[in-house]
Design an enzyme around this catalytic site. Structure first.
Site, PDB file in Angstrom:
ATOM      1  CB  SER A   1       6.997  34.697   0.245  1.00 57.05           C
ATOM      2  OG  SER A   1       7.471  33.646  -0.540  1.00 57.05           O
TER       3      SER A   1
ATOM      4  CE1 TYR B   1      10.989  38.213  -1.828  1.00 54.73           C
ATOM      5  CE2 TYR B   1      10.894  35.828  -2.108  1.00 54.73           C
ATOM      6  CZ  TYR B   1      10.259  37.046  -2.034  1.00 54.73           C
ATOM      7  OH  TYR B   1       8.897  37.098  -2.167  1.00 54.73           O
TER       8      TYR B   1
ATOM      9  CE  LYS C   1       8.483  39.002   0.708  1.00 55.16           C
ATOM     10  NZ  LYS C   1       7.671  40.232   0.615  1.00 55.16           N
TER      11      LYS C   1
END
Length: 340
Positions: A124, A150, A154
């Site tokens: 991302s 989150y 990643k």
């Protein structure tokens, strides 16, 4: 090539499966359905005309994954599976670290046991952190942590795969950092089906169009941008799926090692520009209200995608209008998403 697609019943996963199947690959979907529905897999079968293997299993379950690998004997993996709600990750960080890191560690261990050396990872643009000078390039220095748990998962998974690739010269890992997926399959049969209140702009707009939401909330109109609203790089989900298929082609050669690519359009659109485009596509004015800024929102973020063009031969082809028209077709045909 036979490819295990973890999280293959999700938004980006289903569209990627369709493209892979169209290109002649075999697909094995593994998804625990915590944020997706089995009807999505049925529609992948419907659209592709192929009997896709599906396992309702959690990627964190090592024994289940071993059984799948033992039976299916895959050549490669595309790893989408993971929790992805930014706000929820702030409220439940341990759940995100445990699930997202745990599933990846389990997956790579099982890949090692069965001699599978090829993985595409769904990363991302959040890994870039608070970079304020777009366009963002793959060689930018990354922060120690992202703006939310989150995003930090990643970052950490990228580092895990980088370290593993250093230790195993025959391991091939392609990390795809993508920006803001929008749109749906042109059939209107598959699309984004967020649980609860949408986290992203496009599904919130679409739900407002069909009357599920009273109005769109625009967070801030005093940013240093032409119209005062945030600018982001929006990419059609089918273009994104094509990017994953292009990455898989690297595995058909002698080996690619570790590769990192941005997947975006290379162009930014403001919230108000996106709202206007959706209004035009819908043929109606979409009600909205200006709220205060959200913490952590950058004024502007968009990708430099030249590396993907040069090395993968991939470019995003679909326009903002395409994103709006396809999104609205999906939402109008499926006002409750994949729900009953």
């Amino acid at each position: 090539m036979k490819i295990v697609v973890t999280g293959g019943a999700g938004y980006i996963g289903t569209h990627t499966c369709i493209v892979l199947l169209e290109q002649g690959h075999e697909v094995v979907i593994v998804d625990n359905l915590c944020n997706s529905k089995p009807v999505a897999v049925e529609r992948v079968r419907e659209l592709s005309g192929k009997d896709v293997a599906f396992y309702e299993k959690d990627v964190c379950d090592g024994e289940a994954m071993r059984e799948i690998f033992r039976k299916e004997k895959p050549d490669a993996v595309i790893h989408f599976a993971g929790l992805k709600a930014v706000g929820e990750s702030v409220e439940q960080p341990l759940r995100y670290y445990e699930n997202n890191l745990g599933s990846t560690l389990t997956l790579v261990r099982v890949m090692e046991e069965f001699g599978v050396k090829n993985i595409v990872f769904s990363s991302s643009a959040t890994v870039y952190g608070d970079v304020e000078n777009p366009p963002l390039r793959e060689d930018a220095a990354l922060p120690n942590h992202a703006a939310c748990p989150y995003g930090t998962t990643k970052l950490m998974i990228e580092q895990i795969l980088k370290d593993y690739a250093v230790a195993h010269e025959d391991f091939n890992a392609v990390l795809l950092r993508y920006f803001n997926p929008v749109g749906a399959h042109e059939s209107g049969r598959i699309g984004e089906d967020p649980a609860g209140i949408p986290n992203n702009l496009a599904p919130y707009i679409m739900q407002t169009v069909v009357g599920k939401r009273d109005k769109l909330h625009v967070f801030g109109n005093d940013y240093p941008t032409p119209d005062g609203t945030c600018i982001r790089d929006y990419i059609h989900v089918v273009d994104l799926a094509e990017g994953h298929a292009a990455a898989v082609k690297l595995f058909e050669k002698d080996g690619c090692g570790l590769r990192i690519y941005n997947l975006g359009t290379g162009k930014g659109y403001s919230v108000m520009e996106v709202l206007k485009a959706f209004s035009e596509a819908a043929g109606q004015e979409i009600p909205y209200v200006i709220d205060g800024r959200r913490d952590g929102d950058l004024p502007e973020s968009y990708a430099d995608c030249s590396k993907a063009k040069e090395e993968l031969g991939w470019v995003a082809k679909k326009s903002l209008q395409d994103m709006c028209v396809d999104s609205l077709r999906w939402q109008r045909q499926n006002p409750d998403g994949f729900g009953e």
